[in-house]
Design a protein around this motif. Sequence first.
Motif, short mmCIF file in Angstrom:
data_model
loop_
_atom_site.label_atom_id
_atom_site.label_comp_id
_atom_site.label_asym_id
_atom_site.label_seq_id
_atom_site.Cartn_x
_atom_site.Cartn_y
_atom_site.Cartn_z
N ALA A 1 -41.32 -20.80 0.65
CA ALA A 1 -40.16 -21.33 -0.07
C ALA A 1 -38.93 -20.76 0.74
O ALA A 1 -39.01 -19.44 1.09
CB ALA A 1 -40.18 -20.90 -1.24
N PRO A 2 -37.83 -21.55 0.87
CA PRO A 2 -36.59 -20.90 1.62
C PRO A 2 -36.05 -19.67 0.95
O PRO A 2 -36.25 -19.55 -0.37
CB PRO A 2 -35.67 -21.99 1.49
CG PRO A 2 -36.22 -22.92 0.33
CD PRO A 2 -37.54 -22.85 0.24
N GLY A 3 -35.41 -19.30 1.32
CA GLY A 3 -34.36 -18.26 0.74
C GLY A 3 -34.58 -16.64 1.35
O GLY A 3 -35.66 -16.54 2.11
N VAL A 4 -33.83 -15.81 1.37
CA VAL A 4 -33.90 -14.38 1.86
C VAL A 4 -34.46 -13.53 1.04
O VAL A 4 -33.95 -13.21 -0.05
CB VAL A 4 -32.25 -13.90 2.42
CG1 VAL A 4 -32.40 -12.55 3.01
CG2 VAL A 4 -31.51 -14.85 3.16
N LYS A 5 -35.80 -13.16 1.26
CA LYS A 5 -36.55 -12.52 0.45
C LYS A 5 -36.66 -10.89 0.79
O LYS A 5 -37.84 -10.84 1.76
CB LYS A 5 -37.79 -13.13 0.31
CG LYS A 5 -37.69 -14.42 -0.37
CD LYS A 5 -39.00 -15.24 -0.57
CE LYS A 5 -38.53 -16.81 -1.18
NZ LYS A 5 -38.02 -16.98 -2.26
N ILE A 6 -35.89 -10.13 0.76
CA ILE A 6 -35.97 -8.91 1.42
C ILE A 6 -36.63 -7.87 0.68
O ILE A 6 -36.61 -6.76 1.33
CB ILE A 6 -34.41 -8.40 1.97
CG1 ILE A 6 -33.49 -8.20 0.60
CG2 ILE A 6 -33.62 -9.16 2.80
CD1 ILE A 6 -32.30 -7.50 0.96
N HIS A 7 -36.75 -8.18 -0.51
CA HIS A 7 -37.46 -7.23 -1.32
C HIS A 7 -38.76 -7.22 -1.27
O HIS A 7 -39.44 -8.38 -1.10
CB HIS A 7 -36.89 -7.18 -2.68
CG HIS A 7 -35.61 -6.81 -2.88
ND1 HIS A 7 -34.98 -5.39 -2.82
CD2 HIS A 7 -34.46 -7.52 -3.08
CE1 HIS A 7 -33.67 -5.57 -3.08
NE2 HIS A 7 -33.35 -6.50 -3.07
N ARG A 8 -39.64 -6.34 -1.43
CA ARG A 8 -41.11 -6.48 -1.73
C ARG A 8 -41.72 -5.65 -2.91
O ARG A 8 -41.34 -4.53 -3.31
CB ARG A 8 -41.41 -5.27 -0.51
CG ARG A 8 -43.04 -5.11 -0.54
CD ARG A 8 -43.91 -6.20 -0.05
NE ARG A 8 -43.66 -6.40 1.44
CZ ARG A 8 -44.62 -6.48 2.41
NH1 ARG A 8 -45.73 -6.25 2.23
NH2 ARG A 8 -44.37 -6.63 3.67
#
Lengths: 143, 143
Positions: B116-123
């Motif tokens: 899925a699109p989007g900036v996912k910088i967290h883990r």
Amino acid sequence: MYEPEMNTDLEELQEDECLQLLHQHHLGRIAVLVDGQPLIFPVNYGVSHRIVTFRTAHGTKLSYAPGSHVAFEIDEYAPSTRVGWSVLVQGLAVDATTALDDISWTARGATPHPVAPGVKIHRMAIRPTQITGRRFKLAADPG
Amino acid sequence: MYEPEMNTDLEELQEDECLQLLHQHHLGRIAVLVDGQPLIFPVNYGVSHRIVTFRTAHGTKLSYAPGSHVAFEIDEYAPSTRVGWSVLVQGLAVDATTALDDISWTARGATPHPVAPGVKIHRMAIRPTQITGRRFKLAADPG
């Protein structure tokens, strides 16, 4: 409070689109809370008007779900079209096996067909508080 | 208390089989509790040793999951072989973005690829309390 993710590429689906997707599919997952621990179970479901319903045997779902908040979800990602979507039903679970309320009558109008083996004589339904969905389409792979 | 359904046709999977299935797949669903209401989100995940991990943007999962009980599930039903299975990971969610504990280090050893699109910088990672699974195989269709 539901806090949507910061993401402009996800399209929110209207409830009628969510219901259409629910009608077109048969396998979803139900989340039930057991002593503070959420559990997720795959279920074959049916839908009648806005009521999602499924059959179940005696067990965790029947013991813990009725009267409690549950979530029901379906999703799909098709690599060929690069389209992904998900639909989320939030609501209260109802034991609709023999109850005479409107939700239970409506639920018994649908005919879910469980694929998994076992005698599933009980009928569960979800009285929805919210039906939401999201969809995305990825650009063509530059590779 | 987890109360298994009365069903002799469902085979319980051992944890090593569950982990093998987790390693072979990429798309699962996470259940998170928000103000008493379970929610389910599809996520692309990775697994490193017994740690399931996924990337996320700022939002519901990041706001509510860390420190709380969550469930993670994968499942499949193949009509061609008539085999179905599901794997359920129960545990505590950990924000493993930059934390230095063992779970977070282990989680960062896996490389989930969100579709899925989007900036996912967290883990996010799940410190598992239980990893269980079930499988069934239906007899050939008499029809």
